[in-house]
Design a protein around this motif. Structure first.
Motif, mmCIF file in Angstrom:
data_model
loop_
_atom_site.group_PDB
_atom_site.id
_atom_site.type_symbol
_atom_site.label_atom_id
_atom_site.label_comp_id
_atom_site.label_asym_id
_atom_site.label_seq_id
_atom_site.Cartn_x
_atom_site.Cartn_y
_atom_site.Cartn_z
ATOM 1 N N ALA A 207 0.970 -1.322 -0.001
ATOM 2 C CA ALA A 207 0.218 -0.085 0.022
ATOM 3 C C ALA A 207 0.590 1.015 0.220
ATOM 4 O O ALA A 207 0.715 2.456 -0.592
ATOM 5 N N GLU A 208 1.731 1.272 0.655
ATOM 6 C CA GLU A 208 2.823 2.497 0.849
ATOM 7 C C GLU A 208 3.426 2.601 -0.896
ATOM 8 O O GLU A 208 3.256 3.836 -1.260
ATOM 9 N N ASN A 209 3.387 1.607 -1.677
ATOM 10 C CA ASN A 209 4.093 2.056 -3.128
ATOM 11 C C ASN A 209 2.717 2.130 -3.852
ATOM 12 O O ASN A 209 3.112 1.906 -4.856
ATOM 13 N N LYS A 210 1.459 1.894 -3.152
ATOM 14 C CA LYS A 210 0.674 2.455 -4.666
ATOM 15 C C LYS A 210 -0.144 1.298 -5.158
ATOM 16 O O LYS A 210 -0.495 1.081 -6.906
ATOM 17 N N ILE A 211 0.037 0.167 -4.763
ATOM 18 C CA ILE A 211 -0.163 -1.281 -4.687
ATOM 19 C C ILE A 211 -1.474 -1.833 -4.208
ATOM 20 O O ILE A 211 -1.153 -2.509 -3.251
ATOM 21 N N MET A 212 -2.142 -2.088 -4.635
ATOM 22 C CA MET A 212 -3.722 -2.491 -4.113
ATOM 23 C C MET A 212 -4.669 -4.194 -4.655
ATOM 24 O O MET A 212 -4.909 -4.654 -3.863
ATOM 25 N N ASN A 213 -3.518 -3.881 -5.607
ATOM 26 C CA ASN A 213 -4.160 -5.801 -6.617
ATOM 27 C C ASN A 213 -2.885 -6.335 -7.408
ATOM 28 O O ASN A 213 -2.232 -5.511 -7.912
ATOM 29 N N ALA A 214 -2.515 -6.889 -6.493
ATOM 30 C CA ALA A 214 -1.572 -7.912 -6.924
ATOM 31 C C ALA A 214 -1.486 -9.840 -5.966
ATOM 32 O O ALA A 214 -2.472 -10.189 -5.142
ATOM 33 N N ASP A 215 -0.634 -10.872 -7.106
ATOM 34 C CA ASP A 215 -0.161 -12.075 -6.901
ATOM 35 C C ASP A 215 0.879 -12.143 -6.288
ATOM 36 O O ASP A 215 1.608 -11.543 -6.646
ATOM 37 N N VAL A 216 1.208 -12.755 -4.848
ATOM 38 C CA VAL A 216 1.823 -12.368 -4.493
ATOM 39 C C VAL A 216 2.237 -13.410 -4.516
ATOM 40 O O VAL A 216 1.777 -14.854 -3.578
ATOM 41 N N LEU A 217 3.405 -14.075 -4.493
ATOM 42 C CA LEU A 217 4.642 -15.981 -4.371
ATOM 43 C C LEU A 217 5.567 -15.563 -4.186
ATOM 44 O O LEU A 217 6.600 -15.054 -4.512
ATOM 45 N N VAL A 218 6.155 -16.467 -2.350
ATOM 46 C CA VAL A 218 7.135 -16.149 -1.554
ATOM 47 C C VAL A 218 7.479 -17.204 -1.331
ATOM 48 O O VAL A 218 7.049 -18.439 -1.353
ATOM 49 N N GLY A 220 10.201 -19.741 0.210
ATOM 50 C CA GLY A 220 11.516 -19.629 1.203
ATOM 51 C C GLY A 220 11.516 -18.825 1.707
ATOM 52 O O GLY A 220 10.319 -18.204 1.859
ATOM 53 N N SER A 221 12.123 -18.386 3.249
ATOM 54 C CA SER A 221 12.409 -17.722 4.038
ATOM 55 C C SER A 221 12.279 -16.579 4.133
ATOM 56 O O SER A 221 13.948 -16.598 3.521
ATOM 57 N N VAL A 222 11.649 -15.185 4.038
ATOM 58 C CA VAL A 222 11.874 -13.774 3.884
ATOM 59 C C VAL A 222 11.335 -13.397 4.503
ATOM 60 O O VAL A 222 10.492 -13.356 5.379
ATOM 61 N N ASP A 223 12.350 -11.740 5.458
ATOM 62 C CA ASP A 223 11.716 -11.169 6.157
ATOM 63 C C ASP A 223 10.938 -9.692 4.934
ATOM 64 O O ASP A 223 11.001 -9.483 3.613
ATOM 65 N N GLN A 224 10.593 -8.446 6.174
ATOM 66 C CA GLN A 224 10.450 -7.398 5.676
ATOM 67 C C GLN A 224 10.655 -6.668 4.993
ATOM 68 O O GLN A 224 10.711 -6.059 3.298
ATOM 69 N N ASP A 225 11.835 -6.579 5.243
ATOM 70 C CA ASP A 225 13.149 -6.006 4.441
ATOM 71 C C ASP A 225 13.524 -6.756 2.642
ATOM 72 O O ASP A 225 13.798 -6.259 1.528
ATOM 73 N N ASP A 226 13.589 -8.145 2.191
ATOM 74 C CA ASP A 226 13.103 -8.681 1.142
ATOM 75 C C ASP A 226 12.421 -8.328 0.598
ATOM 76 O O ASP A 226 12.613 -7.782 -1.002
ATOM 77 N N PHE A 227 11.283 -8.478 1.532
ATOM 78 C CA PHE A 227 9.442 -7.825 0.447
ATOM 79 C C PHE A 227 10.088 -6.419 -0.647
ATOM 80 O O PHE A 227 9.606 -6.086 -1.530
ATOM 81 N N ILE A 228 10.713 -6.152 0.935
ATOM 82 C CA ILE A 228 10.088 -4.521 0.352
ATOM 83 C C ILE A 228 11.713 -4.490 -0.897
ATOM 84 O O ILE A 228 11.130 -3.588 -1.783
ATOM 85 N N ASP A 229 12.673 -5.042 -0.369
ATOM 86 C CA ASP A 229 13.399 -5.208 -2.177
ATOM 87 C C ASP A 229 12.868 -5.490 -3.144
ATOM 88 O O ASP A 229 12.751 -4.680 -4.400
ATOM 89 N N ALA A 230 12.347 -6.608 -3.413
ATOM 90 C CA ALA A 230 11.223 -7.292 -4.241
ATOM 91 C C ALA A 230 10.855 -6.490 -4.967
ATOM 92 O O ALA A 230 10.091 -6.164 -6.559
ATOM 93 N N MET A 231 9.658 -5.279 -4.096
ATOM 94 C CA MET A 231 8.403 -4.877 -5.099
ATOM 95 C C MET A 231 9.093 -3.830 -5.498
ATOM 96 O O MET A 231 8.691 -3.051 -6.465
ATOM 97 N N PHE A 232 10.224 -3.215 -5.276
ATOM 98 C CA PHE A 232 11.285 -2.054 -6.082
ATOM 99 C C PHE A 232 12.128 -2.740 -7.309
ATOM 100 O O PHE A 232 12.091 -1.973 -8.070
ATOM 101 N N GLY A 233 11.855 -3.842 -6.819
ATOM 102 C CA GLY A 233 12.375 -4.659 -7.686
ATOM 103 C C GLY A 233 13.901 -4.171 -8.813
ATOM 104 O O GLY A 233 14.183 -4.524 -9.598
#
Length: 370
Positions: A207-218, A220-233
């Motif tokens: 939501a902080e990056n204005k993404i309200m609709n998405a399919d997310v597949l993770v 392995g073990s990841v944390d918030q920082d990993d997910f934020i990195d993936a979001m920016f790509g």
């Protein structure tokens, strides 16, 4: 209005002062995402500002590219000269190097490109001290050699922070996260394995990056920082190791203390060198070679003997396809099969396909269509 740096500092202080638990995890995730967005915007603007200086557009060459990253005047230019014989200007004051100086180092059959760049300073990720051009070169490296000296080794974490702020992740595998934006349906979250994230955290971060609709597949073990990195790509994942220069200027006890301190803080023992005298430079060459993950493949022509004198040097993971691509693109287009002798196969002369992964010392024959 507060500057971007001040906004980032205020949010980081709030994160530090907020105790992490399930009740606060969504809020912390949103704050981290906001910091990442602010920092990313600042870095992007810095990178897009005035054009780079002469010598910053360096074409990669050889079997791998290593960038020397350090503070001004830690001895990068002297080390480049010692490693490669390149004449990079040296002097006893900061910022002698004002552009990127490339050199070539031959070691164990590998041709390795070494780049000497201007020294990093605090704020480089935001464009200070020619940081824009320097960071752009570092992002394209295959390996980063973090160089400190006996007088500033305790500040090496400043280098790491600048690289982190510029989206460079050291000694870390890229997390297996897929975020596919959709037109509707909200956030749908699936995970394979044990994920440290829940749907609420993911929604808050996106939501902080204005993404309200998405399919997310993770996976392995990841944390918030990993997910934020993936979001920016736009993060890059590069191996790195430490070397401490000018150890000939301190006594043996101080060397031991520095070695122990760097190892404890970063989990990696540094290579202790003196670029001026050449002490341990050969050990440093070995470390560069090993950290680049090279393996040797011996090529055997059809019906002929293997060339055991000059192996092909290639980085792991090395497949038959990657070897073919390095030899010539026609090898892939006309590929029929390959034969391998060595540790990667169950028996000698085993037939394999393009995806087959090779081991160090394997002998390879590639058979193509006429």
């Amino acid at each position: 209005m507060s500057s971007i740096e001040e906004q980032i500092r205020e949010i980081e202080d709030e994160i530090k002062n907020t105790k992490y638990n399930k009740a606060t995890s969504h809020h912390i995730g949103r704050l981290k995402a906001k910091v990442a967005r602010l920092r990313d915007d600042a870095v992007t603007r810095a990178m897009a500002s005035s054009g780079g200086g002469e010598g910053y557009n360096v074409k990669k060459s050889g079997d791998g590219t290593v960038v020397l990253v350090g503070f001004p005047s830690v001895g990068k230019s002297t080390l480049l000269n010692k490693l490669t014989g390149t004449e990079s200007e040296t002097a006893g004051y900061a910022f002698t190097t004002v552009s990127v100086i490339p050199g070539a180092m031959e070691h164990k059959g590998a041709n390795i490109q070494i780049l000497d760049i201007p020294g990093l300073i605090a704020g480089a990720a935001m464009g200070k001290g020619r940081g824009k051009e320097v960071i752009a070169v570092v992002r394209g490296a295959d390996l980063i050699l973090l160089l400190g000296d006996v007088y500033n080794e305790k500040h090496v974490n400043v280098l790491i922070k600048e690289l982190y702020d510029a989206g460079i992740r050291l000694n870390k595998e890229k997390p297996d996260i897929t975020i596919k934006k959709t037109s509707s349906g909200g956030i749908r979250f699936n995970s394979v394995g044990n994920s440290d994230l829940d749907l609420g955290e993911i929604r808050a971060i996106l939501a902080e990056n204005k993404i309200m609709n998405a399919d997310v597949l993770v996976r392995g073990s990841v944390d918030q920082d990993d997910f934020i990195d993936a979001m920016f790509g736009n993060r890059v994942y590069i191996p790195a190791f430490f070397s401490i220069n000018k150890i000939d200027l301190v006594d043996a006890e101080t060397r031991k203390e520095i070695d122990a301190d760097v190892t404890e803080r970063f989990g990696l023992p540094p290579v202790m060198i003196s670029a001026h005298s050449g002490y341990n430079v050969e050990e440093l060459k070995d470390s560069i070679y090993d950290n680049l993950g090279f393996i040797r493949i011996y090529l055997k022509p059809v019906g002929g003997k293997a060339d055991m004198e000059e192996p092909l040097i290639i980085r792991e993971p090395a497949t038959v396809e990657s070897v073919c691509n390095k030899l010539h693109r026609d090898f892939v287009e006309k590929f029929r099969y390959a034969k391998v002798w060595g540790d990667s196969v169950k028996h000698d002369a085993q037939r394999v396909g393009l995806p087959h992964e090779l081991c160090d010392g394997d002998i390879l024959t590639v058979v193509t269509r006429a």
